[in-house]
Scaffold this active site. Structure first.
Site, PDB file in Angstrom:
ATOM      1  N   THR A   1       3.586   4.328  15.243  1.00  0.00           N
ATOM      2  CA  THR A   1       3.483   2.907  14.905  1.00  0.00           C
ATOM      3  C   THR A   1       3.941   2.961  13.635  1.00  0.00           C
ATOM      4  O   THR A   1       3.587   2.095  12.908  1.00  0.00           O
ATOM      5  CB  THR A   1       2.036   2.754  15.035  1.00  0.00           C
ATOM      6  OG1 THR A   1       1.250   3.566  14.225  1.00  0.00           O
ATOM      7  CG2 THR A   1       1.458   2.652  16.420  1.00  0.00           C
TER       8      THR A   1
ATOM      9  N   CYS B   1      -3.643  -3.444   4.464  1.00  0.00           N
ATOM     10  CA  CYS B   1      -2.582  -4.532   4.847  1.00  0.00           C
ATOM     11  C   CYS B   1      -3.100  -6.211   4.608  1.00  0.00           C
ATOM     12  O   CYS B   1      -2.376  -6.817   4.814  1.00  0.00           O
ATOM     13  CB  CYS B   1      -2.468  -4.366   6.353  1.00  0.00           C
ATOM     14  SG  CYS B   1      -1.922  -2.852   6.959  1.00  0.00           S
TER      15      CYS B   1
ATOM     16  N   GLU C   1       0.990  -1.351  -0.155  1.00  0.00           N
ATOM     17  CA  GLU C   1      -0.098   0.028  -0.076  1.00  0.00           C
ATOM     18  C   GLU C   1       0.822   1.297   0.013  1.00  0.00           C
ATOM     19  O   GLU C   1       0.400   2.359   0.224  1.00  0.00           O
ATOM     20  CB  GLU C   1      -0.966  -0.081   1.110  1.00  0.00           C
ATOM     21  CG  GLU C   1      -0.532  -0.258   2.648  1.00  0.00           C
ATOM     22  CD  GLU C   1      -1.686  -0.185   3.541  1.00  0.00           C
ATOM     23  OE1 GLU C   1      -2.378   0.816   3.907  1.00  0.00           O
ATOM     24  OE2 GLU C   1      -1.421  -1.213   4.298  1.00  0.00           O
TER      25      GLU C   1
ATOM     26  N   HIS D   1      -2.093  -9.874  12.095  1.00  0.00           N
ATOM     27  CA  HIS D   1      -1.800  -8.697  11.662  1.00  0.00           C
ATOM     28  C   HIS D   1      -1.345  -7.832  12.821  1.00  0.00           C
ATOM     29  O   HIS D   1      -1.834  -7.555  13.737  1.00  0.00           O
ATOM     30  CB  HIS D   1      -2.691  -8.218  10.842  1.00  0.00           C
ATOM     31  CG  HIS D   1      -2.367  -6.628  10.330  1.00  0.00           C
ATOM     32  ND1 HIS D   1      -1.163  -6.348   9.805  1.00  0.00           N
ATOM     33  CD2 HIS D   1      -2.886  -5.356  10.538  1.00  0.00           C
ATOM     34  CE1 HIS D   1      -1.304  -5.081   9.465  1.00  0.00           C
ATOM     35  NE2 HIS D   1      -2.103  -4.364  10.129  1.00  0.00           N
TER      36      HIS D   1
ATOM     37  N   ASN E   1       5.197  -1.453  12.554  1.00  0.00           N
ATOM     38  CA  ASN E   1       4.281  -1.940  11.407  1.00  0.00           C
ATOM     39  C   ASN E   1       4.642  -1.952   9.953  1.00  0.00           C
ATOM     40  O   ASN E   1       5.618  -1.267   9.649  1.00  0.00           O
ATOM     41  CB  ASN E   1       3.030  -1.031  11.473  1.00  0.00           C
ATOM     42  CG  ASN E   1       1.810  -1.686  10.680  1.00  0.00           C
ATOM     43  OD1 ASN E   1       1.692  -2.450  10.044  1.00  0.00           O
ATOM     44  ND2 ASN E   1       0.909  -0.771  10.690  1.00  0.00           N
TER      45      ASN E   1
ATOM     46  N   LYS F   1      -4.633  -7.826  22.573  1.00  0.00           N
ATOM     47  CA  LYS F   1      -5.976  -7.514  23.090  1.00  0.00           C
ATOM     48  C   LYS F   1      -6.950  -8.421  22.105  1.00  0.00           C
ATOM     49  O   LYS F   1      -8.151  -8.757  22.630  1.00  0.00           O
ATOM     50  CB  LYS F   1      -6.384  -6.094  22.564  1.00  0.00           C
ATOM     51  CG  LYS F   1      -5.817  -5.147  23.694  1.00  0.00           C
ATOM     52  CD  LYS F   1      -6.157  -3.675  23.567  1.00  0.00           C
ATOM     53  CE  LYS F   1      -6.017  -2.875  24.745  1.00  0.00           C
ATOM     54  NZ  LYS F   1      -6.580  -1.657  24.645  1.00  0.00           N
TER      55      LYS F   1
ATOM     56  N   SER G   1     -10.164   2.409  13.965  1.00  0.00           N
ATOM     57  CA  SER G   1      -9.108   1.395  13.221  1.00  0.00           C
ATOM     58  C   SER G   1      -8.954   0.164  14.397  1.00  0.00           C
ATOM     59  O   SER G   1      -9.323  -1.022  14.023  1.00  0.00           O
ATOM     60  CB  SER G   1      -8.080   1.855  12.844  1.00  0.00           C
ATOM     61  OG  SER G   1      -7.018   2.126  13.895  1.00  0.00           O
TER      62      SER G   1
ATOM     63  N   SER H   1      -7.213  -2.486   6.541  1.00  0.00           N
ATOM     64  CA  SER H   1      -8.172  -1.356   6.730  1.00  0.00           C
ATOM     65  C   SER H   1      -9.048  -0.951   5.744  1.00  0.00           C
ATOM     66  O   SER H   1      -8.527  -1.515   4.656  1.00  0.00           O
ATOM     67  CB  SER H   1      -7.465  -0.148   7.237  1.00  0.00           C
ATOM     68  OG  SER H   1      -6.989  -0.360   8.514  1.00  0.00           O
TER      69      SER H   1
HETATM   70  N1  CAA Z   1       1.994   4.128  30.496  1.00  0.00           N
HETATM   71  C1  CAA Z   1       1.503   3.023  30.106  1.00  0.00           C
HETATM   72  N2  CAA Z   1       0.570   2.960  29.204  1.00  0.00           N
HETATM   73  C2  CAA Z   1       0.065   3.937  28.668  1.00  0.00           C
HETATM   74  C3  CAA Z   1       0.680   5.406  29.222  1.00  0.00           C
HETATM   75  C4  CAA Z   1       1.625   5.272  30.173  1.00  0.00           C
HETATM   76  N3  CAA Z   1       2.195   6.403  30.309  1.00  0.00           N
HETATM   77  N4  CAA Z   1      -0.048   6.165  28.239  1.00  0.00           N
HETATM   78  C5  CAA Z   1      -1.057   5.703  27.738  1.00  0.00           C
HETATM   79  N5  CAA Z   1      -0.840   4.344  27.851  1.00  0.00           N
HETATM   80  C6  CAA Z   1      -1.754   3.176  27.233  1.00  0.00           C
HETATM   81  C7  CAA Z   1      -3.205   3.900  27.089  1.00  0.00           C
HETATM   82  O1  CAA Z   1      -4.061   3.539  28.201  1.00  0.00           O
HETATM   83  C8  CAA Z   1      -3.726   2.970  25.883  1.00  0.00           C
HETATM   84  O2  CAA Z   1      -3.784   1.672  26.540  1.00  0.00           O
HETATM   85  P1  CAA Z   1      -5.026   0.949  26.065  1.00  0.00           P
HETATM   86  O3  CAA Z   1      -5.280   0.706  24.639  1.00  0.00           O
HETATM   87  O4  CAA Z   1      -5.146  -0.543  26.760  1.00  0.00           O
HETATM   88  O5  CAA Z   1      -6.328   1.714  26.787  1.00  0.00           O
HETATM   89  C9  CAA Z   1      -2.437   2.827  25.046  1.00  0.00           C
HETATM   90  O6  CAA Z   1      -1.362   3.168  25.754  1.00  0.00           O
HETATM   91  C10 CAA Z   1      -2.480   3.783  23.932  1.00  0.00           C
HETATM   92  O7  CAA Z   1      -2.628   5.104  24.420  1.00  0.00           O
HETATM   93  P2  CAA Z   1      -3.842   5.882  23.584  1.00  0.00           P
HETATM   94  O8  CAA Z   1      -5.305   5.271  23.911  1.00  0.00           O
HETATM   95  O9  CAA Z   1      -3.787   7.293  24.103  1.00  0.00           O
HETATM   96  O10 CAA Z   1      -3.671   5.966  22.214  1.00  0.00           O
HETATM   97  P3  CAA Z   1      -2.958   6.985  21.127  1.00  0.00           P
HETATM   98  O11 CAA Z   1      -3.902   8.205  20.938  1.00  0.00           O
HETATM   99  O12 CAA Z   1      -1.777   7.214  21.389  1.00  0.00           O
HETATM  100  O13 CAA Z   1      -3.064   6.370  19.685  1.00  0.00           O
HETATM  101  C11 CAA Z   1      -3.277   4.422  18.349  1.00  0.00           C
HETATM  102  C12 CAA Z   1      -2.815   4.899  19.617  1.00  0.00           C
HETATM  103  C13 CAA Z   1      -4.702   4.597  17.934  1.00  0.00           C
HETATM  104  C14 CAA Z   1      -2.964   3.071  17.865  1.00  0.00           C
HETATM  105  C15 CAA Z   1      -2.196   5.372  17.266  1.00  0.00           C
HETATM  106  O14 CAA Z   1      -0.942   4.791  17.233  1.00  0.00           O
HETATM  107  C16 CAA Z   1      -2.721   5.181  15.655  1.00  0.00           C
HETATM  108  O15 CAA Z   1      -3.505   5.810  15.328  1.00  0.00           O
HETATM  109  N6  CAA Z   1      -1.872   4.268  15.127  1.00  0.00           N
HETATM  110  C17 CAA Z   1      -2.310   4.040  13.558  1.00  0.00           C
HETATM  111  C18 CAA Z   1      -3.374   3.061  13.224  1.00  0.00           C
HETATM  112  C19 CAA Z   1      -3.333   1.831  13.628  1.00  0.00           C
HETATM  113  O16 CAA Z   1      -2.353   1.304  13.879  1.00  0.00           O
HETATM  114  N7  CAA Z   1      -4.590   1.239  14.031  1.00  0.00           N
HETATM  115  C20 CAA Z   1      -4.452  -0.146  14.461  1.00  0.00           C
HETATM  116  C21 CAA Z   1      -5.818  -0.864  13.861  1.00  0.00           C
HETATM  117  S1  CAA Z   1      -5.676  -0.793  12.133  1.00  0.00           S
HETATM  118  C22 CAA Z   1      -4.782  -1.708  11.483  1.00  0.00           C
HETATM  119  O17 CAA Z   1      -4.235  -2.690  11.864  1.00  0.00           O
HETATM  120  C23 CAA Z   1      -4.352  -1.571  10.097  1.00  0.00           C
HETATM  121  C24 CAA Z   1      -2.958  -1.128   9.880  1.00  0.00           C
HETATM  122  O18 CAA Z   1      -1.842  -1.771  10.004  1.00  0.00           O
HETATM  123  C25 CAA Z   1      -2.722   0.586   9.977  1.00  0.00           C
END
Ligand code: CAA
Length: 385
Positions: free
Chosen positions: A153, A112, A80, A234, A273, A243, A202, A305
């Site tokens: 990521t 992906c 992609e 994946h 990734n 999870k 996502s 996605s």
């Molecule tokens: N110590 C320990 N843990 C902490 C922490 C700290 N100080 N601060 C935050 N965390 C934890 C949070 O509690 C959270 O845990 P949970 O998920 O268990 O609740 C985790 O760290 C992530 O923190 P946030 O929820 O605040 O998330 P974020 O806003 O930083 O974003 C994300 C995380 C959405 C994955 C972001 O990195 C993102 O958008 N990534 C790209 C999209 C992606 O990868 N999506 C995955 C599914 S889609 C897919 O798989 C296709 C693909 O390849 C893209």
């Protein structure tokens, strides 16, 4: 039925990586959010002279011998992060590898997921023509906008697989569970250099798609979730797999056992990734870190996605370890160089130039092939062999 599957599998990753501690320091984010929250340590960063073509070609070059090259009559590149809207990266790869002109070459796309579609196509083709071999490569640069939650990521790499009727590593099982649902969780319009992402959505869609694909698999096969010795997911980041596996265990009344997924996440934690390649990197990671999988079944959960998911399984062959490239993989990881934050920024921004003006690119890559620059709108590749 003719048994088909993976005869060889190996990966290539860039020479350079970014340590998430460095990103944390610059952004003021607690590094534990990366280490514990998303389960990542580092991500691979391509140098300016690398792209999906050079990574794909290097991955393939490192697993193929001259006899394999003669037997290949189809090359597919799943990506992609394609470099052209018309000419496929597979045609560039075909040339760099010196494959026979009597060969078909094409690129596959569905976020992906597309390498899994390629695998199914390749397996069906080889089942019909058992003397043919297919080179299937998943190659991607997961590049997200700077200073966004997704930045942590990122990652890059390519996994090459030789699919044939001599599946020395693993036989692909004929059954599959499918799930497609149109969702705007992650997409990249033609005029965007980085994807548009609804990160939280996502992660929810990924989980639902995994549940639905498994249900479809189970409904058709009568399989139990406990039938598998290892599970590969994946891997956008390792916490996503943990999870999802926890949820699927709960759905199926099974105790969560981290050991059955842990070996598959080792490479992802330090490479990041790799989009289309991520599931197959999880497979390499499982194969390289476990020695108890002969005749055992490995579950595979592919997700792209947008969204498409597929659940399927491999059965590992007797003596599969003799066909692996584990040492080569470890060597690549052990000899990587950590980028300073300033160099990371330079490497990230070097992709912004476009292809309208001529450019010559300096040599950084440790790959077997490199992207040397652009002349009159044409991408120029060089062999470093
Ligand atoms: N110590 C320990 N843990 C902490 C922490 C700290 N100080 N601060 C935050 N965390 C934890 C949070 O509690 C959270 O845990 P949970 O998920 O268990 O609740 C985790 O760290 C992530 O923190 P946030 O929820 O605040 O998330 P974020 O806003 O930083 O974003 C994300 C995380 C959405 C994955 C972001 O990195 C993102 O958008 N990534 C790209 C999209 C992606 O990868 N999506 C995955 C599914 S889609 C897919 O798989 C296709 C693909 O390849 C893209």
């Amino acid at each position: 039925m003719q048994q088909v599957g993976i005869e060889k599998i190996g990966f290539y990753i860039p020479q350079f990586y970014v340590d998430l501690n460095d990103i944390a320091k610059e952004t003021g984010i607690d590094p534990e959010k990366y280490h514990k929250g998303i389960g990542q340590e580092c991500f691979a960063m391509p140098s300016p002279d690398e792209d999906v073509v050079t990574m794909a070609s290097s991955a393939a070059q490192r697993i193929l011998n001259d006899t394999d090259k003669v037997a290949i009559d189809t090359v597919m590149v799943a990506t992609e992060s394609g470099i052209d809207q018309s000419k496929s990266s597979a045609v560039y790869v075909h040339a760099l590898l010196g494959l026979s002109p009597n060969c078909r070459a094409l690129e596959l796309k569905q976020a992906c997921y597309s390498a899994t579609a390629g695998l199914r196509l390749a397996a069906s083709y080889v089942a019909m023509y058992p003397d043919k071999k297919v080179l299937l490569i998943a190659s991607d640069f997961a590049r997200y906008e700077r200073n966004t939650p997704a930045e942590a990521t990122q990652g890059a790499g390519a996994v090459a697989m030789l699919i044939s009727a001599q599946p020395k590593v693993a036989v692909i099982q004929p059954h599959f569970g499918l799930y497609t649902e149109s969702v705007m969780d992650f997409w990249r319009p033609n005029d965007c250099a980085t994807p548009l992402v609804d990160g939280k959505l996502s992660t929810r869609i990924y989980l639902r798609a995994a549940q639905e694909a498994w249900r479809h698999y189970q409904a058709q096969t009568g399989a139990s979730f406990a039938d598998f010795t290892a599970y590969c997911y994946h891997l956008p980041f390792s916490k996503m797999a943990i999870k999802t596996h926890q949820q699927l265990c709960r759905d199926n009344g099974q105790d969560f056992c981290e050991e059955s997924i842990a070996s598959g996440m080792i490479y992802n934690r330090v490479i990041g990734n790799t989009y289309t390649a991520a599931l197959y990197l999880a497979l390499c990671s499982t194969l390289d870190h476990r020695d108890d999988l002969e005749n055992k079944h490995i579950a595979m959960m592919s997700y792209g996605s947008g969204s498409v998911a597929e659940y399927f399984a491999f059965t590992l062959q007797k003596d599969y370890q003799q066909a692996l490239f584990s040492q080569q993989h470890q060597q690549m990881l052990a000899t990587r160089e950590r980028l300073s934050f300033a160099d990371y920024e330079d490497f990230w921004h070097c992709r912004d130039e476009g292809s309208s003006s001529d450019v010559l690119i300096a040599h950084y890559s440790a790959g077997d092939f490199r992207f040397a620059g652009i002349e009159a709108g044409k991408r120029i590749y060089q062999s470093c062999l």
